[in-house]
Design a protein around this motif. Structure first.
Motif, PDB file in Angstrom:
ATOM      1  N   PHE A  80       0.767  -1.266   0.044  1.00 37.86           N
ATOM      2  CA  PHE A  80       0.000  -0.096  -0.015  1.00 37.86           C
ATOM      3  C   PHE A  80       0.631   1.247  -0.019  1.00 37.86           C
ATOM      4  N   ASP A  81       2.066   1.211   0.735  1.00 37.26           N
ATOM      5  CA  ASP A  81       2.871   2.265   0.930  1.00 37.26           C
ATOM      6  C   ASP A  81       3.273   2.597  -0.680  1.00 37.26           C
ATOM      7  N   ARG A  82       3.610   1.457  -1.633  1.00 37.99           N
ATOM      8  CA  ARG A  82       3.945   1.987  -3.122  1.00 37.99           C
ATOM      9  C   ARG A  82       2.943   2.895  -3.782  1.00 37.99           C
ATOM     10  N   PHE A  83       1.701   2.689  -3.344  1.00 38.61           N
ATOM     11  CA  PHE A  83       0.628   3.483  -4.015  1.00 38.61           C
ATOM     12  C   PHE A  83       0.568   4.793  -3.508  1.00 38.61           C
ATOM     13  N   THR A 117      -5.677   9.950 -13.119  1.00 38.45           N
ATOM     14  CA  THR A 117      -4.405   9.248 -12.604  1.00 38.45           C
ATOM     15  C   THR A 117      -4.563   8.769 -10.978  1.00 38.45           C
ATOM     16  N   LEU A 118      -5.416   9.730 -10.541  1.00 38.36           N
ATOM     17  CA  LEU A 118      -5.513   9.298  -8.982  1.00 38.36           C
ATOM     18  C   LEU A 118      -6.725   8.394  -9.136  1.00 38.36           C
ATOM     19  N   ARG A 119      -7.464   8.438  -9.863  1.00 42.34           N
ATOM     20  CA  ARG A 119      -8.551   7.404  -9.968  1.00 42.34           C
ATOM     21  C   ARG A 119      -8.096   6.021 -10.434  1.00 42.34           C
ATOM     22  N   ASP A 120      -6.929   5.829 -11.420  1.00 44.89           N
ATOM     23  CA  ASP A 120      -6.373   4.779 -11.866  1.00 44.89           C
ATOM     24  C   ASP A 120      -5.550   4.057 -10.517  1.00 44.89           C
ATOM     25  N   LEU A 121      -5.037   5.091  -9.815  1.00 47.71           N
ATOM     26  CA  LEU A 121      -4.239   4.463  -8.707  1.00 47.71           C
ATOM     27  C   LEU A 121      -5.193   4.024  -7.612  1.00 47.71           C
ATOM     28  N   GLY A 122      -6.263   4.630  -7.396  1.00 50.11           N
ATOM     29  CA  GLY A 122      -7.537   4.112  -6.582  1.00 50.11           C
ATOM     30  C   GLY A 122      -7.997   2.790  -6.891  1.00 50.11           C
ATOM     31  N   SER A 123      -8.247   2.475  -8.188  1.00 47.17           N
ATOM     32  CA  SER A 123      -8.732   1.397  -8.762  1.00 47.17           C
ATOM     33  C   SER A 123      -7.643   0.399  -8.209  1.00 47.17           C
ATOM     34  N   MET A 124      -6.240   0.629  -8.454  1.00 45.93           N
ATOM     35  CA  MET A 124      -5.138  -0.354  -8.124  1.00 45.93           C
ATOM     36  C   MET A 124      -5.241  -0.655  -6.437  1.00 45.93           C
ATOM     37  N   THR A 125      -5.442   0.353  -5.912  1.00 45.16           N
ATOM     38  CA  THR A 125      -5.441   0.334  -4.341  1.00 45.16           C
ATOM     39  C   THR A 125      -6.600  -0.715  -3.930  1.00 45.16           C
TER      40      THR A 125
END
Length: 620
Positions: A52-55, A171-179
């Motif tokens: 999670f820290d990577r995100f 970009t933030l939404r893509d990272l949110g989906s990955m999270t």
């Protein structure tokens, strides 16, 4: 401005600064399904993890911000599963109360929250995250599960104003989906681990039960091989093990009377493997140098999805001592009958370990419930029991056979019976049977009910005003405190009205106290006609009345006051009245975000009522 650098203006559905906080914001935060889904992740209060820290590091680097958070929002706080760039003490504590949270609004709206300058935002500028954490610019996307439950938000923030671009929010939404993918993977792993642990626990529990149970349990495969046998089965040398265990000492399986069992029939399990349900088969097992064992055996086939028998399970119980005791119990029956005949309105039932009645007496009571002695003796409880209450009585009997004495009440038509079951022990203290004592306690219960009704009437009188039937001060304050506590927890408004009957002293002095009492009763009736049946009405004392209305706000205050005055005027227009009614009213609103005690609300409403009374007197 190029498309890549265009400021965020609605290309993604987001909660804009122009929108107000959703009315159901707190209801959505407190939604039980959402909170259960959050708890099921096992992430709350968990240790920080590199995955999670990577995100958060990636979000901070890609969007060039000092701070990025993965915030999980429950009903009281936001917990940071991961954070980068957060100052102390929040970085060490890894959580803040909701008073310091922007992410809660992304959760309740299920939409991205994009804020260029929180200091100018109409409802975020007062949030303590702005003043104490230094949050000025904020962008957060909700973390939503596959079944539409919002767990929290992935957000970035900085202490200076910033116009966020569509590309940055994407970009933030893509990272949110990955999270969210990582969160759901962790949830599935937690579920799988919990399921495996639960199955292991159930398996160990099953084995523990099988080891502890006194009955012999054997599971036999279609080919006759024993799949499972508990210690009791090996100890009792059940018929199935006698046939399958070639290394054990030779034993013989006989009929209960000692004669040779029919080879055509086979053991109970053999019959069950042929598809037969076997019940109450009593067999005798003899082994050299061992005492004879009488067993009562049940067996049932186990079928697969196609209905084919693939195994059989048999349950055997050692009834040797029960058989020995039955004769002794029958011999003592004459003695017990003599005792029972002298019992007032009672009956005695003696049952063995198979719940078979071996003695019954007390004809008067038995006949009152439609039974005779010959209906019971020699038959099992289940053969003669009625559906209503059968499970409870059987549990009582079985508890007696384990050494416990218990009592229950049974209701039959208009009668109540007390049933006590107690163990019967032999000289060695071993429970060999159970004794049930039945008494008709209808008259006693009727007397108890009368006492309860009188007590309830006295309790009601202690919280009710005798003259008007409304709550008195004591009853009102007790209930109002409970209602306001619930209103504060559920964020529900309320209204309190203080109503004073004007001119009460003049009515008493000129027309007498009987007329004054009538004026008080009429005022109480006016309040009943005006307010809702769910509202709480009370006479505090003298000429003072109150009304507490739940789920009502200040916008409705004037309407209720007008209705009271109209009802008063309608009463005054009635012909041949000896007096006119007049009331002064003061209203105070309960606000869940600024909860007041009932005493403070009463004081506020009382002061407003006296302002109205002074204005009325000045206008004369």
């Amino acid at each position: 401005m190029s498309g890549a650098a265009r400021a965020h203006s609605g290309s993604f559905p987001a909660l804009s600064a122009a929108e107000i906080v959703p009315q159901d914001h707190y209801a959505r935060l407190l939604d039980t399904k959402r909170l259960s889904a959050l708890a099921e992740t096992g992430m709350l209060d968990s240790e920080a993890e590199a995955a999670f820290d990577r995100f958060t590091r990636l979000a901070a680097r890609l969007l060039s911000v000092p701070t990025a958070l993965i915030s999980l929002v429950d009903d009281k706080r936001q917990f940071f599963k991961s954070q980068v760039g957060l100052g102390e003490p929040w970085s060490s504590q890894r959580e803040t109360p909701l008073s310091h949270s922007f992410c809660q609004y992304a959760v309740s709206s299920a939409k991205p929250l994009v804020v260029a300058d929180a200091r100018e935002h109409p409802w975020l500028k007062h949030n303590l995250a702005t003043s104490e954490l230094g949050v000025v610019a904020y962008a957060g996307v909700p973390l939503v599960t596959s079944d539409e439950q919002v767990l929290g938000a992935l957000c970035v923030l900085q202490p200076e104003p910033r116009a966020w671009s569509d590309e940055e929010i994407a970009t933030l939404r893509d990272l949110g989906s990955m999270t969210m993918t990582e969160l759901e993977l962790r949830t599935q792993l937690a579920r799988s681990k919990a399921l495996r642990a639960e199955r292991a626990k159930e398996r160990n529990l099953l084995y523990a039960i099988l080891d502890a149970i006194d009955d012999a349990i054997v599971v036999t495969r279609r080919d006759g091989k024993v799949m499972l046998a508990n210690p009791a089965a090996r100890r009792l040398r059940t018929p199935d093990l006698v046939e399958s265990d070639s290394e054990a000492p030779p034993s013989r399986v006989l009929a209960a009377d000692g004669s040779a069992a029919s080879p055509a029939q086979g053991t109970p399990s053999t019959r069950a493997l042929r598809g037969e349900e076997v019940r109450h088969v009593e067999l005798l097992v003899r082994a050299p140098g061992e005492p004879e064992v009488h067993q009562s055996v049940h067996a049932t086939p186990l079928r697969d999805d196609n209905g084919e028998v693939f195994a059989a399970v048999s349950v055997g119980r050692d009834v040797t001592k029960a058989r020995e005791m039955q004769a002794a119990l029958v011999r003592s029956e004459a003695v017990l009958q003599g005792v029972v005949r002298n019992l007032p309105n009672g009956a005695v039932l003696l049952f063995d370990r198979d719940l078979r009645y071996v003695m019954a007496d007390g004809e008067q009571l038995l006949s009152s419930i439609g039974l005779r002695r010959e209906d019971l003796v020699g038959r099992t409880f289940r053969e003669v029991s009625r559906p209503e209450g059968a499970a409870e009585v059987e549990a009582l009997y079985r508890a007696a056979l384990t050494g416990e004495s218990r009592m229950i009440e049974l209701h039959r038509a208009d009668k109540v019976f007390a049933l006590t079951a107690t163990p019967v022990r032999d000289a060695a203290g071993v429970v060999t049977a159970g004794l049930a004592l039945v008494y008709d306690v209808t008259a006693h219960k009727q007397a108890e009910a009368m006492v309860r009704r009188e007590a309830e009437a006295m309790r009601s009188q202690s919280v009710r005003d005798e003259l008007t039937g409304l709550y008195n001060r004591r009853g009102f304050l007790e209930l109002a405190r409970q209602h306001l506590s619930i209103a504060a927890q559920m964020a529900r408004p309320a209204l309190l009205f203080f109503v004073d009957l004007n001119g009460m002293k003049r009515i008493n002095d000129e027309l007498g106290h009987e007329t004054g009492d009538r004026a008080l009763r009429e005022t109480a009736e006016i309040l009943r006609c005006t307010f809702r049946t769910s509202d709480m009405l009370a006479r505090l004392g003298g000429d003072e009345f109150v009304a507490l209305l739940m789920d009502a706000d200040a916008k409705q205050q004037e309407g209720f006051e007008t209705r009271v005055q109209r009802e008063v005027e309608a009463r005054n227009e009635q012909p041949a009245r000896a007096f006119r009614l007049s009331v002064s009213i003061g209203g105070a609103a309960f606000q869940p975000e600024r909860p007041l005690t009932i005493e403070a609300l009463l004081a506020e409403a009382d002061a407003l009522m006296y302002e109205q009374k002074r204005a009325r007197n000045a206008a004369r």
